[in-house]
Write an enzyme that holds these catalytic residues in place. Structure first.
Site, PDB file in Angstrom:
ATOM      1  N   CYS A 220       0.836  -1.216   0.026  1.00  0.00           N
ATOM      2  CA  CYS A 220      -0.007  -0.046   0.049  1.00  0.00           C
ATOM      3  C   CYS A 220       0.812   1.041   0.219  1.00  0.00           C
ATOM      4  O   CYS A 220       1.657   1.272   0.976  1.00  0.00           O
ATOM      5  CB  CYS A 220      -1.014   0.002   1.150  1.00  0.00           C
TER       6      CYS A 220
ATOM      7  N   CYS B 205       0.554   3.619   3.065  1.00  0.00           N
ATOM      8  CA  CYS B 205       1.198   3.006   4.171  1.00  0.00           C
ATOM      9  C   CYS B 205       2.554   3.328   4.197  1.00  0.00           C
ATOM     10  O   CYS B 205       3.169   3.620   5.109  1.00  0.00           O
ATOM     11  CB  CYS B 205       0.866   1.583   4.321  1.00  0.00           C
TER      12      CYS B 205
ATOM     13  N   ASP C  50      -0.902  15.813  -3.063  1.00  0.00           N
ATOM     14  CA  ASP C  50      -1.308  15.046  -4.145  1.00  0.00           C
ATOM     15  C   ASP C  50      -0.097  14.892  -5.204  1.00  0.00           C
ATOM     16  O   ASP C  50       0.044  16.112  -5.658  1.00  0.00           O
ATOM     17  CB  ASP C  50      -2.645  15.231  -4.788  1.00  0.00           C
TER      18      ASP C  50
ATOM     19  N   HIS D 110      -3.633   1.341   8.280  1.00  0.00           N
ATOM     20  CA  HIS D 110      -4.394   1.120   6.893  1.00  0.00           C
ATOM     21  C   HIS D 110      -5.740   0.836   6.919  1.00  0.00           C
ATOM     22  O   HIS D 110      -6.370  -0.193   7.764  1.00  0.00           O
ATOM     23  CB  HIS D 110      -3.661  -0.083   6.469  1.00  0.00           C
TER      24      HIS D 110
ATOM     25  N   GLY E 289     -14.765   5.670  -8.032  1.00  0.00           N
ATOM     26  CA  GLY E 289     -13.473   6.338  -8.587  1.00  0.00           C
ATOM     27  C   GLY E 289     -12.263   6.189  -7.634  1.00  0.00           C
ATOM     28  O   GLY E 289     -11.411   6.937  -7.951  1.00  0.00           O
TER      29      GLY E 289
ATOM     30  N   HIS F 184      -6.457   3.086   0.351  1.00  0.00           N
ATOM     31  CA  HIS F 184      -6.170   3.465   1.608  1.00  0.00           C
ATOM     32  C   HIS F 184      -6.967   4.682   2.086  1.00  0.00           C
ATOM     33  O   HIS F 184      -6.582   5.670   1.313  1.00  0.00           O
ATOM     34  CB  HIS F 184      -4.625   3.661   1.791  1.00  0.00           C
TER      35      HIS F 184
ATOM     36  N   HIS G   3      -8.646   8.028   2.082  1.00  0.00           N
ATOM     37  CA  HIS G   3      -7.943   9.410   2.102  1.00  0.00           C
ATOM     38  C   HIS G   3      -9.220  10.361   1.919  1.00  0.00           C
ATOM     39  O   HIS G   3     -10.215  10.150   1.111  1.00  0.00           O
ATOM     40  CB  HIS G   3      -6.844   9.293   1.144  1.00  0.00           C
TER      41      HIS G   3
ATOM     42  N   HIS H 236      -9.434  14.106  -0.245  1.00  0.00           N
ATOM     43  CA  HIS H 236      -9.018  15.198  -0.891  1.00  0.00           C
ATOM     44  C   HIS H 236      -9.305  16.334  -0.250  1.00  0.00           C
ATOM     45  O   HIS H 236     -10.380  16.789   0.064  1.00  0.00           O
ATOM     46  CB  HIS H 236      -9.461  15.104  -2.313  1.00  0.00           C
TER      47      HIS H 236
HETATM   48  P1  AMP Z   1      -8.514   8.342  -5.317  1.00  0.00           P
HETATM   49  O1  AMP Z   1      -9.228   8.360  -6.585  1.00  0.00           O
HETATM   50  O2  AMP Z   1      -9.410   9.061  -4.382  1.00  0.00           O
HETATM   51  O3  AMP Z   1      -8.383   7.099  -4.912  1.00  0.00           O
HETATM   52  O4  AMP Z   1      -7.210   9.479  -5.467  1.00  0.00           O
HETATM   53  C1  AMP Z   1      -6.008   8.792  -5.330  1.00  0.00           C
HETATM   54  C2  AMP Z   1      -5.059   9.977  -5.186  1.00  0.00           C
HETATM   55  O5  AMP Z   1      -3.724   9.758  -4.915  1.00  0.00           O
HETATM   56  C3  AMP Z   1      -4.853  10.506  -6.645  1.00  0.00           C
HETATM   57  O6  AMP Z   1      -5.280  12.045  -6.719  1.00  0.00           O
HETATM   58  C4  AMP Z   1      -3.487  10.568  -6.969  1.00  0.00           C
HETATM   59  O7  AMP Z   1      -2.823  11.538  -7.786  1.00  0.00           O
HETATM   60  C5  AMP Z   1      -2.912  10.467  -5.557  1.00  0.00           C
HETATM   61  N1  AMP Z   1      -1.638   9.821  -5.313  1.00  0.00           N
HETATM   62  C6  AMP Z   1      -1.208   8.673  -6.107  1.00  0.00           C
HETATM   63  N2  AMP Z   1       0.087   8.040  -5.668  1.00  0.00           N
HETATM   64  C7  AMP Z   1       0.306   9.256  -4.844  1.00  0.00           C
HETATM   65  C8  AMP Z   1       1.591   9.283  -4.034  1.00  0.00           C
HETATM   66  N3  AMP Z   1       2.766   8.459  -4.059  1.00  0.00           N
HETATM   67  N4  AMP Z   1       1.724  10.496  -3.715  1.00  0.00           N
HETATM   68  C9  AMP Z   1       0.760  11.365  -3.668  1.00  0.00           C
HETATM   69  N5  AMP Z   1      -0.421  11.425  -4.134  1.00  0.00           N
HETATM   70  C10 AMP Z   1      -0.501  10.127  -4.673  1.00  0.00           C
HETATM   71 ZN    ZN Z   2      -2.220   1.525   3.633  1.00  0.00          ZN
END
Ligand code: AMP
Ligand code: ZN
Length: 140
Positions: free
Chosen positions: A4, A7, A30, A46, A92, A97, A99, A101
């Site tokens: 992950c 994580c 992001d 997690h 979407g 994990h 989160h 936005h």
């Molecule tokens: P979601 O579609 O809500 O799962 O959004 C996942 C978000 O994580 C997307 O906006 C990606 O640009 C962002 N993301 C993916 N990998 C990373 C990373 N290593 N560091 C920061 N953001 C990330």
């Molecule tokens: Zn995780």
């Protein structure tokens, strides 16, 4: 959890541009921002999604999102700000994990709630509300 990426970020094993951290949560930029200042808030433990998220991490994430929102607004001079939280592939979600936005909004930024809406009757809304109220008893 192994494999992950959030994580790995929380454990300091993967690079991230961290803006806030407390005992239970971490907030970082992001990597692929929707608009400048787009930040993510995650629990350090997690949980895949909102359905599995447990206390005290849930409350801590929303508290952190508020703090980050105020800081992002101040830092970027945003006029508005959206909190987005996606669950499941069909919702979407791409990183499994939990989160939140934090998306600052600027005039003419082009970002929006794009989906077409369909008109509904009050009866339909009441029927749906009743189904959710009933389910509420089961999930609490
Ligand atoms: P979601 O579609 O809500 O799962 O959004 C996942 C978000 O994580 C997307 O906006 C990606 O640009 C962002 N993301 C993916 N990998 C990373 C990373 N290593 N560091 C920061 N953001 C990330
Ligand atoms: Zn995780």
């Amino acid at each position: 959890m192994r494999g992950c990426k959030f994580c790995a970020i929380a454990e300091g094993k993967e690079e991230a541009s961290v803006v806030y951290e407390d005992e239970l949560t971490l907030a970082f930029m992001d990597i692929n921002p929707l608009v400048p200042g787009h930040t993510l808030v995650v629990p350090k433990r997690h949980f895949p999604d909102i359905f599995s998220l447990k206390e005290p991490w849930g409350s801590a994430c929303f508290l952190a999102a508020g703090r980050v929102a105020r800081a992002v607004r101040a830092a970027f001079g945003a006029e508005g700000l959206d909190l987005l939280q996606l669950n499941g592939r069909v919702g979407g979600q791409s990183v499994f994990h939990f989160h939140i936005h934090v998306v600052p909004r600027y005039p003419g930024d082009g970002f929006g709630f794009f989906s077409k809406r369909r008109p509904v009757t009050r009866e339909e809304l009441e029927r749906h509300a009743a189904r959710i109220r009933e389910a509420m008893e089961e999930v609490l």
